[in-house]
Design a protein around this motif. Structure first.
Motif, PDB file in Angstrom:
ATOM      1  N   GLY A 112       0.832  -1.196   0.000  1.00  0.00           N
ATOM      2  CA  GLY A 112       0.000   0.000   0.000  1.00  0.00           C
ATOM      3  C   GLY A 112       0.869   1.249   0.000  1.00  0.00           C
ATOM      4  N   ALA A 113       0.250   2.402   0.062  1.00  0.00           N
ATOM      5  CA  ALA A 113       0.952   3.672  -0.127  1.00  0.00           C
ATOM      6  C   ALA A 113       1.623   4.200   1.132  1.00  0.00           C
ATOM      7  CB  ALA A 113      -0.021   4.726  -0.671  1.00  0.00           C
ATOM      8  N   ALA A 114       1.444   3.542   2.281  1.00  0.00           N
ATOM      9  CA  ALA A 114       2.038   3.949   3.563  1.00  0.00           C
ATOM     10  C   ALA A 114       1.347   5.199   4.108  1.00  0.00           C
ATOM     11  CB  ALA A 114       3.543   4.154   3.465  1.00  0.00           C
ATOM     12  N   TRP A 115       1.366   5.331   5.448  1.00  0.00           N
ATOM     13  CA  TRP A 115       0.663   6.461   6.062  1.00  0.00           C
ATOM     14  C   TRP A 115       1.251   6.932   7.391  1.00  0.00           C
ATOM     15  CZ3 TRP A 115      -1.113   5.624  10.966  1.00  0.00           C
ATOM     16  CH2 TRP A 115      -1.191   4.282  11.393  1.00  0.00           C
ATOM     17  N   TYR A 116       2.036   6.088   8.064  1.00  0.00           N
ATOM     18  CA  TYR A 116       2.435   6.344   9.449  1.00  0.00           C
ATOM     19  C   TYR A 116       3.686   7.220   9.467  1.00  0.00           C
ATOM     20  CZ  TYR A 116       2.780   4.988  14.438  1.00  0.00           C
ATOM     21  OH  TYR A 116       2.819   4.976  15.819  1.00  0.00           O
ATOM     22  N   PHE A 134       1.848   7.298  -4.137  1.00  0.00           N
ATOM     23  CA  PHE A 134       1.032   6.489  -5.046  1.00  0.00           C
ATOM     24  C   PHE A 134       1.770   6.225  -6.354  1.00  0.00           C
ATOM     25  CE2 PHE A 134      -2.586   7.351  -2.272  1.00  0.00           C
ATOM     26  CZ  PHE A 134      -3.240   6.132  -2.331  1.00  0.00           C
ATOM     27  N   GLU A 135       2.536   7.192  -6.831  1.00  0.00           N
ATOM     28  CA  GLU A 135       3.354   6.942  -8.021  1.00  0.00           C
ATOM     29  C   GLU A 135       4.393   5.859  -7.727  1.00  0.00           C
ATOM     30  OE1 GLU A 135       5.020  10.689  -9.047  1.00  0.00           O
ATOM     31  OE2 GLU A 135       3.147  11.504  -9.867  1.00  0.00           O
ATOM     32  N   ARG A 136       4.992   5.904  -6.556  1.00  0.00           N
ATOM     33  CA  ARG A 136       5.971   4.893  -6.157  1.00  0.00           C
ATOM     34  C   ARG A 136       5.310   3.523  -6.005  1.00  0.00           C
ATOM     35  NH1 ARG A 136      10.813   7.220  -3.880  1.00  0.00           N
ATOM     36  NH2 ARG A 136      10.716   9.494  -4.014  1.00  0.00           N
ATOM     37  N   LEU A 137       4.073   3.512  -5.521  1.00  0.00           N
ATOM     38  CA  LEU A 137       3.349   2.252  -5.388  1.00  0.00           C
ATOM     39  C   LEU A 137       3.176   1.599  -6.752  1.00  0.00           C
ATOM     40  CD1 LEU A 137       1.667   0.170  -3.843  1.00  0.00           C
ATOM     41  CD2 LEU A 137      -0.282   1.756  -3.963  1.00  0.00           C
ATOM     42  N   GLU A 138       2.775   2.364  -7.747  1.00  0.00           N
ATOM     43  CA  GLU A 138       2.595   1.806  -9.086  1.00  0.00           C
ATOM     44  C   GLU A 138       3.921   1.297  -9.648  1.00  0.00           C
ATOM     45  OE1 GLU A 138       0.243   2.663 -13.249  1.00  0.00           O
ATOM     46  OE2 GLU A 138       0.584   4.344 -11.876  1.00  0.00           O
ATOM     47  N   GLU A 139       4.977   2.075  -9.482  1.00  0.00           N
ATOM     48  CA  GLU A 139       6.273   1.627  -9.988  1.00  0.00           C
ATOM     49  C   GLU A 139       6.765   0.390  -9.242  1.00  0.00           C
ATOM     50  OE1 GLU A 139       9.261   4.636 -10.387  1.00  0.00           O
ATOM     51  OE2 GLU A 139       7.908   6.052 -11.392  1.00  0.00           O
ATOM     52  N   LYS A 188      -7.475   6.532  -6.655  1.00  0.00           N
ATOM     53  CA  LYS A 188      -6.140   6.026  -6.928  1.00  0.00           C
ATOM     54  C   LYS A 188      -5.985   4.556  -6.551  1.00  0.00           C
ATOM     55  CE  LYS A 188      -3.767  10.492  -6.577  1.00  0.00           C
ATOM     56  NZ  LYS A 188      -2.662  11.246  -5.912  1.00  0.00           N
ATOM     57  N   THR A 189      -6.298   4.210  -5.292  1.00  0.00           N
ATOM     58  CA  THR A 189      -6.024   2.852  -4.833  1.00  0.00           C
ATOM     59  C   THR A 189      -6.802   1.816  -5.623  1.00  0.00           C
ATOM     60  OG1 THR A 189      -5.617   3.709  -2.597  1.00  0.00           O
ATOM     61  CG2 THR A 189      -5.979   1.336  -2.841  1.00  0.00           C
ATOM     62  N   LEU A 190      -8.106   1.990  -5.741  1.00  0.00           N
ATOM     63  CA  LEU A 190      -8.912   0.985  -6.434  1.00  0.00           C
ATOM     64  C   LEU A 190      -8.618   0.971  -7.936  1.00  0.00           C
ATOM     65  CD1 LEU A 190     -12.310   1.263  -4.519  1.00  0.00           C
ATOM     66  CD2 LEU A 190     -10.484  -0.432  -4.252  1.00  0.00           C
ATOM     67  N   ARG A 191      -8.168   2.081  -8.465  1.00  0.00           N
ATOM     68  CA  ARG A 191      -7.735   2.082  -9.868  1.00  0.00           C
ATOM     69  C   ARG A 191      -6.487   1.224 -10.042  1.00  0.00           C
ATOM     70  NH1 ARG A 191      -3.854   4.644 -12.413  1.00  0.00           N
ATOM     71  NH2 ARG A 191      -3.491   6.067 -10.670  1.00  0.00           N
ATOM     72  N   LEU A 192      -5.552   1.331  -9.098  1.00  0.00           N
ATOM     73  CA  LEU A 192      -4.347   0.496  -9.162  1.00  0.00           C
ATOM     74  C   LEU A 192      -4.685  -0.971  -8.949  1.00  0.00           C
ATOM     75  CD1 LEU A 192      -1.762   2.713  -7.241  1.00  0.00           C
ATOM     76  CD2 LEU A 192      -1.916   2.330  -9.706  1.00  0.00           C
TER      77      LEU A 192
END
Length: 290
Positions: A112-116, A134-139, A188-192
């Motif tokens: 996931g995209a991280a949050w903490y 989110f860009e890093r998540l996709e890559e 973003k998330t559900l699109r990925l």
């Protein structure tokens, strides 16, 4: 419907020295009871909640999964979910491939995209803005797919550049361990998830909200030209199934009608093994029939 075990707490009355035996007992009880998957959180600090503090015990996720790979024989093992900022994607792909090899093909990648932000600041790890994450998540997903496949060539992205995507030995599972993208963000998330993932995971706070999120996912799948049935639908509940097994099972029956195939539950007591055994006796056989 399958049941999965999500372990989130490591503060035991007898202290850290008791953790290996406690984890072994919980994992063994879960396999015996018919749990299909065992996951941990991926954090360096415990989450800050009303009954937990950042200074509570927290084990590093993949080290712990490596230990549990030697204590189990059947369950899928993974983190729910890895923060994309925690490890360079090339290293992450190598770690998950190693777990898959040593577990006999039982690894999954939850990401996931991280949050903490506190734990990033605390340990000096960069915490980019959310759009960058989110860009890093996709890559990261792209890099993992490439490293687990036959292409050993370079990868060039906006955030990551790899000269060689060599990963030997390759994962036992091919074309690689299943990828679960965690989170429920609609834009973003559900699109990925629709574009890349083998599974999604949603918080089961309200039935109507989960139903709506799955409808959003289906629309993203249509845009991406993908069959929504290719994506495994899973949920995480914070409700203790032992509080009221009948009510829990009635709720899961409704989720099953949405196509949800797996639910994660979390132990609520320090003695996870005995809790898991009770869930196995009182809930799992009936849940399996849904």
């Amino acid at each position: 419907m399958e049941i999965a075990l999500h372990v989130t707490r490591f503060n035991l009355p007898d202290g850290p020295a008791a953790l290996p035996a406690a984890l072994t007992a919980a994992a063994g009880a879960a396999e015996q009871a018919g749990f299909s998957t065992l996951t941990l959180m991926d954090h360096w600090f415990q989450m800050e909640m009303p009954d937990t503090a950042a200074t509570d015990p927290m084990l590093e996720g993949y080290t712990t999964l490596g230990y549990l790979a030697g204590q189990t024989r059947q369950m899928t093992l993974g983190l729910l979910v890895t923060g994309v900022t925690y490890r360079h994607p090339g290293l992450l792909a190598k770690i998950v491939a190693t777990l898959d090899v040593l577990s006999g093909g039982r690894a999954m990648l939850g990401v996931g995209a991280a949050w903490y932000e506190r734990e990033h600041n605390g340990l000096g790890v960069p915490f980019p803005p959310v759009a960058d994450r989110f860009e890093r998540l996709e890559e990261t997903v792209q890099i993992c797919r490439q490293m687990w496949g036959p292409d050993n060539g370079p990868y060039t992205g906006r955030h990551y550049q790899l000269a060689e995507t060599v990963c030997v030995p390759a994962p036992i599972q091919q074309p690689g361990p299943p990828i679960l993208i965690g989170g429920s963000g609609e834009k973003k998330t559900l699109r990925l998830v629709a574009r890349y993932a083998d599974a999604c995971n949603l918080f089961a706070f309200e039935f109507g909200e989960v139903e709506r999120k799955l409808e959003v996912l289906a629309r993203h799948c249509e845009t991406e030209g993908r069959d929504p049935s290719e994506i495994r639908r899973t949920i995480l509940t914070l409700n203790d199934p032992l509080d009221d097994p009948d009510a829990f099972l009635a709720a899961m029956e409704q989720y099953a009608k949405l196509g949800v195939g797996q639910v994660w539950v979390t132990p609520t007591v320090p003695d996870s093994a005995s809790w898991v055994e009770q869930v196995g006796e009182r809930v799992v056989p009936r849940l399996r029939d849904l």
